[in-house]
Each structure stands twice: as C-alpha cells, then as structure tokens.
Enzyme design. Structure first.
Site, PDB file in Angstrom:
ATOM      1  N   LYS A  44       0.843  -1.210   0.000  1.00 45.84           N
ATOM      2  CA  LYS A  44       0.000   0.000   0.000  1.00 45.84           C
ATOM      3  C   LYS A  44       0.871   1.251   0.000  1.00 45.84           C
ATOM      4  CE  LYS A  44      -3.333  -1.433   3.502  1.00 45.84           C
ATOM      5  NZ  LYS A  44      -3.913  -0.977   4.783  1.00 45.84           N
ATOM      6  N   LYS A  46       2.580   2.080   2.573  1.00 46.14           N
ATOM      7  CA  LYS A  46       2.463   2.601   3.941  1.00 46.14           C
ATOM      8  C   LYS A  46       3.546   1.958   4.805  1.00 46.14           C
ATOM      9  CE  LYS A  46      -1.937   4.153   5.547  1.00 46.14           C
ATOM     10  NZ  LYS A  46      -3.126   3.927   6.369  1.00 46.14           N
TER      11      LYS A  46
HETATM   12  N1  C2G Z   1     -10.539   6.022  10.413  1.00 49.29           N
HETATM   13  C1  C2G Z   1     -11.529   6.882  10.908  1.00 49.29           C
HETATM   14  N2  C2G Z   1     -11.165   8.087  11.408  1.00 49.29           N
HETATM   15  C2  C2G Z   1      -9.850   8.469  11.444  1.00 49.29           C
HETATM   16  C3  C2G Z   1      -8.851   7.597  10.955  1.00 49.29           C
HETATM   17  C4  C2G Z   1      -9.222   6.364  10.439  1.00 49.29           C
HETATM   18  O1  C2G Z   1     -12.723   6.552  10.884  1.00 49.29           O
HETATM   19  N3  C2G Z   1      -9.527   9.704  11.972  1.00 49.29           N
HETATM   20  C5  C2G Z   1     -10.960   4.731   9.869  1.00 49.29           C
HETATM   21  C6  C2G Z   1     -10.579   4.554   8.399  1.00 49.29           C
HETATM   22  O2  C2G Z   1     -11.548   5.161   7.556  1.00 49.29           O
HETATM   23  C7  C2G Z   1     -10.575   3.032   8.272  1.00 49.29           C
HETATM   24  C8  C2G Z   1     -10.119   2.561   9.676  1.00 49.29           C
HETATM   25  O3  C2G Z   1     -10.298   3.691  10.559  1.00 49.29           O
HETATM   26  O4  C2G Z   1     -11.890   2.549   8.026  1.00 49.29           O
HETATM   27  C9  C2G Z   1      -8.669   2.144   9.684  1.00 49.29           C
HETATM   28  O5  C2G Z   1      -7.904   3.228   9.181  1.00 49.29           O
HETATM   29  P1  C2G Z   1      -6.415   2.911   8.642  1.00 49.29           P
HETATM   30  O6  C2G Z   1      -5.695   2.145   9.674  1.00 49.29           O
HETATM   31  O7  C2G Z   1      -5.848   4.186   8.095  1.00 49.29           O
HETATM   32  O8  C2G Z   1      -6.759   1.896   7.436  1.00 49.29           O
HETATM   33  P2  C2G Z   1      -6.205   1.987   5.931  1.00 49.29           P
HETATM   34  O9  C2G Z   1      -4.729   2.133   5.960  1.00 49.29           O
HETATM   35  O10 C2G Z   1      -7.042   2.991   5.251  1.00 49.29           O
HETATM   36  O11 C2G Z   1      -6.461   0.505   5.373  1.00 49.29           O
HETATM   37  O12 C2G Z   1      -8.471  -2.889   2.794  1.00 49.29           O
HETATM   38  C10 C2G Z   1      -8.714  -1.680   3.492  1.00 49.29           C
HETATM   39  C11 C2G Z   1      -7.424  -1.128   4.020  1.00 49.29           C
HETATM   40  O13 C2G Z   1      -6.748  -2.100   4.810  1.00 49.29           O
HETATM   41  C12 C2G Z   1      -7.694   0.118   4.873  1.00 49.29           C
END
Ligand code: C2G
Length: 145
Positions: A44, A46
C-alpha cells in the site's frame, strides 16, 4: 448472529480507529477485523511505526472486537465474507465507493471518519517534538562562546 467485518492498518492506534470499530460492532452481533500485515502495507506504500504483531494484539484486546484476521491482499475480502458469513462490510468514508463491488455479497457501509485525528498527524507531532528537542539541545547545551 450478524457478523460485521472491517479492515485497516490501525498504526499508532487512536480514537478515530476506536470509534470506527465501535460503530461497526454496533451494526451487528460479532465484529471481525482484518489487520493489514507489514508486507501488505508495503504494497500500500504505507510504512507503519508499529509492527503487525503489536497492531493486531491491540485490536484483538478491544472488548468489542471478536476476531482478528491478517489482511494480506486486496483480493481476500470476498473469500473472507463468504467464509465468515459476513452480513455487513464497513469502512470509513475516505474509502467511499471503493468497495461497492462487495454489495453482491453483503451490505456495504461507509461511516464518517473521526475528524482531527490520524496516524499521519500523530507522526507529524512526534517529528515536531523531536525537532524542538534537538534545537533545544543545540541552543541551551551549546558550549559558552
Ligand atoms: N478512520 C476513521 N477516522 C480516522 C482515521 C481512520 O474513521 N480519523 C478509519 C478509516 O476510515 C478506516 C479505519 O479507521 O476505516 C482504519 O484506518 P487505517 O488504519 O488508516 O486503514 P487503511 O490504511 O485505510 O487501510 O483494505 C482496506 C485497508 O486495509 C484500509
């Protein structure tokens, strides 16, 4: 038994993650969370501060999380949904529309993100504190002129 699933990196776990998981769990009776592995995150683009083992342990310890599975690929979601009998797939709305193809298998719900908090902002704050500490050391520990 209504099973809900969501996926994420959950690096530097914070209240935005917690509120997403809490709202997802409230949509059913059981919550499964796919936590992105370190290898998948590299895909990703990341780089995480916290390794998968610890990110998964933190999510697993949350009382309204029933099961944690590794997220190793973008393609595993349909198989997970079928294998686990998932009724509802949930993601934050920064992903709105990206997983609509799953609507043939289960309900797809995008929940509003929690404002003002993100792993990125936490990392930026830490970097700023490190810079301040470094400048402080340079300024106040500098040898007398
Ligand atoms: N999230 C949120 N509010 C934030 C930060 C994150 O609601 N301030 C939510 C994101 O929208 C996501 C979840 O928390 O639904 C996890 O966020 P991340 O760890 O950033 O996930 P991501 O890297 O976007 O990976 O297949 C899907 C991916 O694995 C998602």
């Amino acid at each position: 038994m209504k099973t809900v699933i969501t996926y994420g990196t959950f690096d530097l776990f914070h209240v935005g993650h917690l509120k997403l998981l809490e709202r997802a769990r409230a949509l059913g009776d059981r919550l499964v969370v796919g936590v992105s592995t370190d290898a998948f995150n590299e895909g990703k683009g990341k780089r995480t501060a916290i390794p998968y083992r610890d990110r998964a342990a933190i999510v697993r310890a949350i009382r309204f999380v029933d099961e944690v599975i590794p997220e190793e690929s973008w393609e595993q979601k349909p198989d997970d949904i079928r294998r686990l009998g998932v009724a509802t797939f949930v993601m934050g709305d920064d992903w709105r529309g990206k997983f609509d193809d799953l609507k043939t298998l289960c309900d797809v719900v995008y929940l509003p993100r929690t404002a003002l908090v993100s792993t990125t902002s936490i990392k930026e704050a830490v970097a700023l504190l490190q810079q301040i500490a470094k400048e402080y050391t340079l300024t106040f520990n500098a040898p007398a002129p």
